[in-house]
Design an enzyme around this catalytic site. Structure first.
Site, mmCIF file in Angstrom:
data_model
loop_
_atom_site.group_PDB
_atom_site.id
_atom_site.type_symbol
_atom_site.label_atom_id
_atom_site.label_comp_id
_atom_site.label_asym_id
_atom_site.label_seq_id
_atom_site.Cartn_x
_atom_site.Cartn_y
_atom_site.Cartn_z
ATOM 1 N N GLY A 135 0.758 -1.126 -0.052
ATOM 2 C CA GLY A 135 -0.256 0.146 -0.024
ATOM 3 C C GLY A 135 0.383 1.343 0.086
ATOM 4 O O GLY A 135 0.450 2.179 0.761
ATOM 5 N N ASN A 190 1.450 3.316 -1.580
ATOM 6 C CA ASN A 190 0.269 4.298 -3.192
ATOM 7 C C ASN A 190 0.168 5.268 -2.353
ATOM 8 O O ASN A 190 -1.165 6.797 -2.654
ATOM 9 C CB ASN A 190 -0.275 3.947 -3.949
ATOM 10 C CG ASN A 190 -1.300 2.884 -3.233
ATOM 11 O OD1 ASN A 190 -0.786 1.865 -3.229
ATOM 12 N ND2 ASN A 190 -2.573 4.095 -3.911
ATOM 13 N N GLY A 244 -1.720 7.381 1.734
ATOM 14 C CA GLY A 244 -0.976 7.841 2.317
ATOM 15 C C GLY A 244 -0.481 7.734 3.712
ATOM 16 O O GLY A 244 1.043 7.897 2.997
ATOM 17 N N GLY A 249 1.453 5.423 3.854
ATOM 18 C CA GLY A 249 3.052 4.554 2.831
ATOM 19 C C GLY A 249 3.123 5.143 2.150
ATOM 20 O O GLY A 249 4.359 4.573 2.122
ATOM 21 N N SER A 273 -3.989 -1.316 14.374
ATOM 22 C CA SER A 273 -4.649 0.164 14.668
ATOM 23 C C SER A 273 -5.108 -0.126 16.331
ATOM 24 O O SER A 273 -5.143 -0.865 17.080
ATOM 25 C CB SER A 273 -5.646 0.189 13.352
ATOM 26 O OG SER A 273 -6.740 1.290 14.836
ATOM 27 N N TYR A 321 -13.874 -4.773 10.991
ATOM 28 C CA TYR A 321 -12.573 -3.812 11.229
ATOM 29 C C TYR A 321 -11.758 -4.252 12.349
ATOM 30 O O TYR A 321 -10.013 -4.226 12.342
ATOM 31 C CB TYR A 321 -12.436 -2.442 11.225
ATOM 32 C CG TYR A 321 -11.210 -1.732 10.931
ATOM 33 C CD1 TYR A 321 -10.125 -1.796 10.258
ATOM 34 C CD2 TYR A 321 -10.761 -1.068 12.074
ATOM 35 C CE1 TYR A 321 -8.674 -1.215 9.930
ATOM 36 C CE2 TYR A 321 -9.560 0.292 12.038
ATOM 37 C CZ TYR A 321 -8.913 -0.235 10.754
ATOM 38 O OH TYR A 321 -7.190 0.676 10.567
#
Ligand SMILES: NC(=O)c1ccc[n+]([C@@H]2O[C@H](COP(=O)([O-])OP(=O)(O)OC[C@H]3O[C@@H](n4cnc5c(N)ncnc54)[C@H](OP(=O)(O)O)[C@@H]3O)[C@@H](O)[C@H]2O)c1
Length: 315
Positions: free
Chosen positions: A31, A33, A35, A37, A161, A187
Site C-alpha cells: 500500500g 501508493n 497515505g 505508505g 490500529s 475492522y
C-alpha cells in the site's frame, strides 16, 4: 532498551529514520501508493534503502515514485502490482519479487481497508480480515524463507490500529457467515489479528535473524476513511472539515508513518521482538491482543484456510 524518549507523537518518519543507514538494504512496503505508505517509502528511500513499493494500481504507484523522485528522494523505488484481496495476485507477486530481489530486509505490512460494507475477497474471505490479515499472512509466508536466507537482521512490521480494542476474534466465524456483520467490528477483528499475528510470528522466529513488530500509527486523515465519509464531493467536503476541526488531534501522514519507521529501524528494539508500539514507544495492547493461546489458534486457522484456498487455486 526501549526507543529513545525523544521519539513521540510529533515525530515524523524522516526524523525517525535519522541515523539509520539503509544502503544495500531492500524494503518492501504494501500500500505504498497512499497515505502512510507514501511517507514510509519516502523515509526508507531517503535513508538509502532500495524500496519496492507495492500498489493495487501500478499507475498510482508510479505516480508516487515520480513525485518522490521530483522531491529529490535519491533511493531507488521500484513499483510492483499486488492485490492482497486476491491470493493468486499475492502468489504472482511473490514469484516475480523472488525472481529479481533478495529478502526483503524490511517488510512493512502497511496496506489496509477500513469499515467497508460487507464484502468478500476473491477467495471468499471477509474483506477486512481477508486483506489486512490473510493477504499479509500469505505474503509473509512466501517471503520469509528469503528473509531468513539473508543471514542478517531483518524485520517485519505489521501496521495495526488502536481499533483492535473494538474487535474480538471469533475463530469459528472469522468471515461473518453466521454472526451479524458490523463494519467496525470486522475492522477491529482484523487489526486485533494483525497484533496476534506479529506476536506469534516473533515467537516462531525466536533465535533467527528476523524480528516482528506491530503498531498503532495514530489518527491521520487519509483516504482510508473513504467508506466512512463517502466518496465524491460530499466525501471530499467531510474529509476537509475533519482536517480543520480535528487539527489539534490529527497527525500528518508523515507523523503517522513515524512509528512504522521506528519499528523498522530502531536498534533499541532488536531485543524486543513481538512488541506493539504507539507514538514510537512500546505500549501494552489490550488483554485480547496479548492472548498467546488465541494467537496460536488464529495462526493455525489462518494456515488451514490458506491451504484450502490454495488447493482451490491449483485445482
Ligand atoms: N489513517 C489512520 O488514522 C489509521 C489509524 C490506524 C491504523 N491505520 C492503518 O494504517 C495503514 C495505512 O492506512 P492509511 O491511513 O495510509 O490509508 P490509505 O491512504 O487508504 O492507504 C491504504 C493502502 O492500502 C491499500 N490497499 C487497500 N486494499 C488493498 C488490497 N486489497 N490490496 C493491496 N493494497 C490494498 C490502498 O490501496 P488503494 O490506494 O488502491 O486503495 C492504499 O495503498 C492501514 O493498515 C490502516 O489500517 C491507519
Amino acid at each position: 532498551m526501549a526507543p529513545s524518549k525523544k521519539l513521540n507523537w510529533h515525530t515524523t518518519a524522516l526524523h525517525a529514520v535519522q541515523g539509520a543507514n539503509l544502503a544495500g538494504k531492500t524494503s518492501l512496503v504494501t500500500g505504498g501508493n497512499s497515505g502512510l505508505g507514501v511517507e514510509t517509502v519516502k523515509a526508507l528511500a531517503t535513508a538509502g534503502s532500495r524500496v519496492v513499493l507495492t500498489s493495487r494500481s501500478v499507475e498510482a504507484g508510479n505516480k508516487v515514485a515520480e513525485q518522490l523522485r521530483a522531491e529529490g528522494v535519491k533511493g531507488q523505488i521500484k513499483v510492483m502490482q499486488l492485490d492482497l484481496a486476491d491470493l493468486a495476485s499475492v502468489k504472482k507477486f511473490s514469484k516475480a519479487y523472488l525472481a529479481e530481489e533478495r529478502g526483503p530486509d524490511l517488510l512493512i505490512l502497511n496496506a489496509g481497508v477500513m469499515a467497508c460494507p460487507q464484502s468478500y475477497t476473491k477467495d471468499g474471505f471477509e474483506m477486512q480480515i481477508g486483506t489486512n490479515h490473510f493477504g499479509h499472512f500469505a505474503l509473509t509466508q512466501q517471503l520469509l524463507p528469503s528473509m531468513k536466507a539473508l543471514r542478517r537482521p531483518a524485520r517485519i512490521v505489521v501496521v495495526s490500529s488502536r481499533a483492535h480494542e473494538m474487535g474480538s476474534i471469533d475463530i469459528q466465524d472469522l468471515h461473518y457467515r453466521h454472526r451479524r456483520y458490523t463494519a467496525w467490528g470486522a475492522y477491529g477483528q482484523s487489526k486485533l489479528a494483525n497484533i496476534l499475528f506479529a506476536k506469534q510470528l516473533a515467537k516462531n522466529l525466536e533465535g533467527t535473524n528476523v524480528k516482528a513488530f506491530s503498531l498503532h500509527p495514530g489518527v491521520i486523515n487519509t483516504p482510508l476513511t473513504r467508506h466512512v465519509y463517502g466518496t465524491g464531493f460530499a466525501g471530499w467536503a467531510v474529509q476537509n472539515l475533519v482536517s480543520i476541526v480535528g487539527y489539534p488531534w490529527l497527525k500528518s501522514p508523515a507523523q503517522g508513518a513515524a512509528t512504522s519507521i521506528t519499528a523498522a529501524v530502531s536498534p533499541d528494539l532488536e531485543s524486543h521482538s513481538g512488541v506493539y508500539l504507539h507514538d514510537s514507544q512500546i505500549k501494552v495492547p489490550t488483554k485480547a491482543a496479548q492472548d498467546m493461546d488465541m494467537a496460536a489458534e488464529l495462526w493455525k486457522e489462518t494456515e488451514r484456510e490458506l491451504a484450502e484456498a490454495e488447493k482451490k487455486l491449483t485445482s
